[in-house]
Design an enzyme around this catalytic site. Structure first.
Site, short mmCIF file in Angstrom:
data_model
loop_
_atom_site.label_atom_id
_atom_site.label_comp_id
_atom_site.label_asym_id
_atom_site.label_seq_id
_atom_site.Cartn_x
_atom_site.Cartn_y
_atom_site.Cartn_z
N TYR A 1 15.24 59.62 21.35
CA TYR A 1 16.40 59.98 22.17
C TYR A 1 16.57 61.49 22.17
O TYR A 1 16.21 62.16 21.20
CB TYR A 1 17.68 59.35 21.59
CG TYR A 1 17.53 57.90 21.23
CD1 TYR A 1 17.87 56.90 22.12
CD2 TYR A 1 17.00 57.53 19.98
CE1 TYR A 1 17.70 55.56 21.79
CE2 TYR A 1 16.83 56.21 19.65
CZ TYR A 1 17.17 55.22 20.55
OH TYR A 1 16.99 53.91 20.23
N GLU B 1 12.63 47.94 16.35
CA GLU B 1 13.27 48.69 17.43
C GLU B 1 13.24 50.20 17.24
O GLU B 1 14.29 50.83 17.14
CB GLU B 1 14.71 48.22 17.61
CG GLU B 1 15.54 48.12 16.33
CD GLU B 1 16.99 47.71 16.61
OE1 GLU B 1 17.59 48.29 17.52
OE2 GLU B 1 17.49 46.81 15.92
N ARG C 1 14.09 53.02 23.90
CA ARG C 1 14.05 52.10 22.75
C ARG C 1 13.35 50.84 23.24
O ARG C 1 13.55 50.41 24.37
CB ARG C 1 15.46 51.77 22.24
CG ARG C 1 15.45 50.76 21.09
CD ARG C 1 16.78 50.69 20.31
NE ARG C 1 17.91 50.17 21.04
CZ ARG C 1 18.90 50.89 21.51
NH1 ARG C 1 18.93 52.20 21.34
NH2 ARG C 1 19.90 50.32 22.18
N HIS D 1 23.43 41.56 13.26
CA HIS D 1 23.00 42.25 12.04
C HIS D 1 23.26 41.25 10.92
O HIS D 1 24.36 41.17 10.37
CB HIS D 1 23.77 43.56 11.83
CG HIS D 1 23.37 44.61 12.84
ND1 HIS D 1 23.76 45.91 12.76
CD2 HIS D 1 22.58 44.55 13.94
CE1 HIS D 1 23.25 46.60 13.78
NE2 HIS D 1 22.54 45.78 14.51
N HIS E 1 18.24 56.17 13.97
CA HIS E 1 18.71 54.84 13.52
C HIS E 1 17.58 54.10 12.81
O HIS E 1 16.45 54.59 12.73
CB HIS E 1 19.24 54.02 14.70
CG HIS E 1 18.24 53.74 15.78
ND1 HIS E 1 17.16 52.91 15.60
CD2 HIS E 1 18.14 54.19 17.05
CE1 HIS E 1 16.46 52.85 16.72
NE2 HIS E 1 17.03 53.63 17.62
N ASP F 1 50.49 32.79 25.57
CA ASP F 1 49.73 31.64 26.08
C ASP F 1 48.23 31.89 26.27
O ASP F 1 47.52 31.03 26.79
CB ASP F 1 50.28 31.14 27.42
CG ASP F 1 51.53 30.29 27.21
OD1 ASP F 1 51.81 29.93 26.05
OD2 ASP F 1 52.20 29.98 28.21
N ASP G 1 19.90 47.02 26.34
CA ASP G 1 19.86 46.34 25.04
C ASP G 1 20.85 45.19 25.15
O ASP G 1 22.07 45.42 25.16
CB ASP G 1 20.27 47.33 23.94
CG ASP G 1 20.22 46.73 22.53
OD1 ASP G 1 20.11 45.50 22.40
OD2 ASP G 1 20.32 47.52 21.57
N HIS H 1 25.28 53.28 21.04
CA HIS H 1 26.07 52.07 21.32
C HIS H 1 26.86 52.24 22.62
O HIS H 1 28.05 51.94 22.68
CB HIS H 1 27.00 51.73 20.15
CG HIS H 1 26.30 50.98 19.06
ND1 HIS H 1 26.87 50.71 17.84
CD2 HIS H 1 25.06 50.43 19.01
CE1 HIS H 1 26.00 50.06 17.09
NE2 HIS H 1 24.89 49.87 17.77
N GLU I 1 12.74 46.95 21.72
CA GLU I 1 13.19 46.09 20.62
C GLU I 1 12.77 44.65 20.85
O GLU I 1 13.12 44.04 21.86
CB GLU I 1 14.73 46.16 20.51
CG GLU I 1 15.30 45.25 19.44
CD GLU I 1 16.80 45.42 19.23
OE1 GLU I 1 17.50 45.80 20.19
OE2 GLU I 1 17.26 45.17 18.11
N HIS J 1 16.49 45.25 11.39
CA HIS J 1 17.57 44.59 10.66
C HIS J 1 17.32 43.09 10.74
O HIS J 1 16.55 42.63 11.60
CB HIS J 1 18.95 44.96 11.22
CG HIS J 1 19.12 44.70 12.69
ND1 HIS J 1 19.42 43.47 13.21
CD2 HIS J 1 19.01 45.52 13.78
CE1 HIS J 1 19.52 43.55 14.53
NE2 HIS J 1 19.25 44.79 14.91
N ASP K 1 18.17 39.76 20.24
CA ASP K 1 18.54 41.18 20.29
C ASP K 1 17.34 41.94 20.86
O ASP K 1 16.37 42.17 20.14
CB ASP K 1 18.89 41.64 18.86
CG ASP K 1 19.32 43.10 18.80
OD1 ASP K 1 19.48 43.72 19.87
OD2 ASP K 1 19.49 43.61 17.68
N1 GLY Z 1 22.03 45.64 19.70
C1 GLY Z 1 22.32 46.16 18.43
C2 GLY Z 1 21.10 46.55 17.72
O1 GLY Z 1 20.08 46.72 18.34
O2 GLY Z 1 21.05 46.63 16.53
MN MN Z 2 18.88 45.46 16.92
MN MN Z 3 19.63 45.76 20.14
#
Ligand code: GLY
Ligand code: MN
Ligand code: MN
Length: 414
Positions: free
Chosen positions: A348, A344, A382, A311, A300, A28, A210, A193, A384, A304, A221
């Site tokens: 690190y 971004e 970071r 993404h 990284h 349910d 983030d 992540h 972004e 993107h 993002d």
């Molecule tokens: N939050 C995922 C990225 O920054 O790509």
């Molecule tokens: Mn991102």
């Molecule tokens: Mn992000």
């Protein structure tokens, strides 16, 4: 969007797209439903169990919706009638999903791969209407970030700060997050992540958050990193400034015709130079970038695509191109007006990289590992933002959250 897709695919075949289906979680109970991005793009319908058929020849658009019975109405409430759905979604015709099979009959349907490619191509450049939705997602997500900045104190749990962010989004009517919030105190900031969000934020540590909400499917993002107690230490300030200057230079350089992979290399070079000035890296910048030593601290991508998916699609086969750089990069595209992309960069101190025996051997002349180990309690930084590529001049920044050191400290002031 539907017309453009019909023109793109043309021919005698029908275009058929299935919307998302409800996913059962247990008896349910269903998982929270989020419509498939392609279906949202073409219809705006947020309900599960629908289908769309476009006939490029006659230009007829038919939406199929589930037939609901009175049991459904008792439990789920009002469902628009086919006539109402036709009005809301602006299609020519609405039928019930159980009529679909007969409707399609023996007619040929465009192959899935062609449809996928056409959608990837169309979704890449955002229309003014889509940009308005993305602005709203950014506006609400930005306000939520500012609320967390004002609320963060040593002693708080990461999930309390997550709650502040998500409550702000929900209060503004944005019910879906674009992705699971990363709320990372101290060393957790070095987990790219990080998802646990259960640790305690301590005095002297950085908080990396983030997080972004989506509005009618369109994502924000955004990442910010700032001190738990509102004041950067000299060491935090040094690393932060490298990331900030790198991000600002790359935003400035993000213009029509520039290849995203070249921007990534630019960010690697700037970070390499910054880390050299801190004594963490040594040697020629080109060698540090091409040999991968920078990736020990910046593992990284810079950017993107952003849109209905966090993404997002990268533009289809027509835009595919070889990577012109000497470093591995996933997103390689020539920037066009209407592309929305993230910027971004990060630095690190990741134990799994710094302590890796093979990497230590490989980079022993380029990395000062003793110095790097002294940063193992640092976490990461970071920054972004989300930007829109313009036909002329610099990109437009959708993100309005403090990032200059003085502005961050003012926003975090107790
Ligand atoms: N939050 C995922 C990225 O920054 O790509
Ligand atoms: Mn991102
Ligand atoms: Mn992000």
């Amino acid at each position: 969007m539907r017309r453009a897709l019909g023109r793109r695919l043309g021919g005698d075949s029908l275009i058929y797209l299935e919307g998302g289906k409800p996913v059962p979680r247990n008896f349910d109970v269903e998982y929270v439903f989020r419509q498939s991005s392609d279906f949202l793009y073409l219809t705006g319908v947020e309900e599960p169990g629908c289908h769309l058929v476009l006939d490029p020849k006659t230009r007829r658009e038919t939406l199929f919706v589930p037939r609901v019975d009175s049991h459904h109405r008792v439990w789920e409430g009002h469902v628009p009638s086919p006539a109402q759905a036709r009005e809301i979604f602006g299609v020519d015709r609405v039928m019930y999903a159980d009529e679909l099979k007969k409707f399609l009959g023996r007619r040929k349907v465009a192959p899935k791969a062609r449809l996928r490619d056409a959608l990837d191509e169309l979704r890449a450049c955002k229309t003014d209407g889509e940009l308005a939705l993305m602005r709203r997602a950014s506006e609400v997500s930005g306000a939520a970030h500012r609320a967390v900045m004002a609320a963060a104190r040593p002693g708080m749990k990461e999930y309390e700060l997550q709650a502040v962010f998500e409550a702000e989004c929900l209060k503004a009517g944005l019910k879906h997050l674009a992705y699971p919030s990363i709320v990372a105190a101290g060393v957790n900031g070095a987990v790219l992540h990080y998802r646990h969000n259960t640790a305690t934020l301590r005095d002297g540590e950085l908080l990396l958050i983030d997080a972004g909400a989506e509005h009618k499917g369109y994502a924000a993002d955004i990442t910010r990193t700032y001190p738990a107690n509102g004041k950067f230490t000299p060491r935090q300030r040094d690393v932060y400034q490298i990331v900030l200057e790198t991000q600002k230079a790359c935003i400035e350089a993000a213009r029509v015709g520039v290849v995203s992979a070249d921007l990534h290399v630019r960010s690697m070079r700037l970070i390499a130079e910054g880390l050299k000035s801190l004594g963490l890296l040594r040697g020629e910048t080109d060698g540090l970038v091409e040999g991968g030593a920078v990736r020990m601290f910046y593992p990284h991508g810079l950017t993107h695509m952003l849109g209905l998916d966090v993404h997002d699609v990268t533009g289809g086969k027509k835009r595919a191109m070889p990577n012109p750089t000497k470093v591995p990069v996933r997103f390689v595209a020539k920037l066009e007006p209407g592309f929305v992309i993230t910027m971004e960069p990060g630095v690190y101190f990741i134990e799994a990289l710094i302590k890796d025996a093979a990497l230590r051997r490989k980079h022993k002349t380029s990395v000062d590992f003793a110095k790097a180990e002294s940063f193992l309690d640092f976490g990461g930084v970071r920054i972004e933002d989300d930007i829109v590529i313009q036909a002329d001049g610099p990109a437009q920044n959708l993100t309005d959250v403090p990032k200059e050191i003085a502005a961050v400290e003012a926003a975090c002031a107790r």
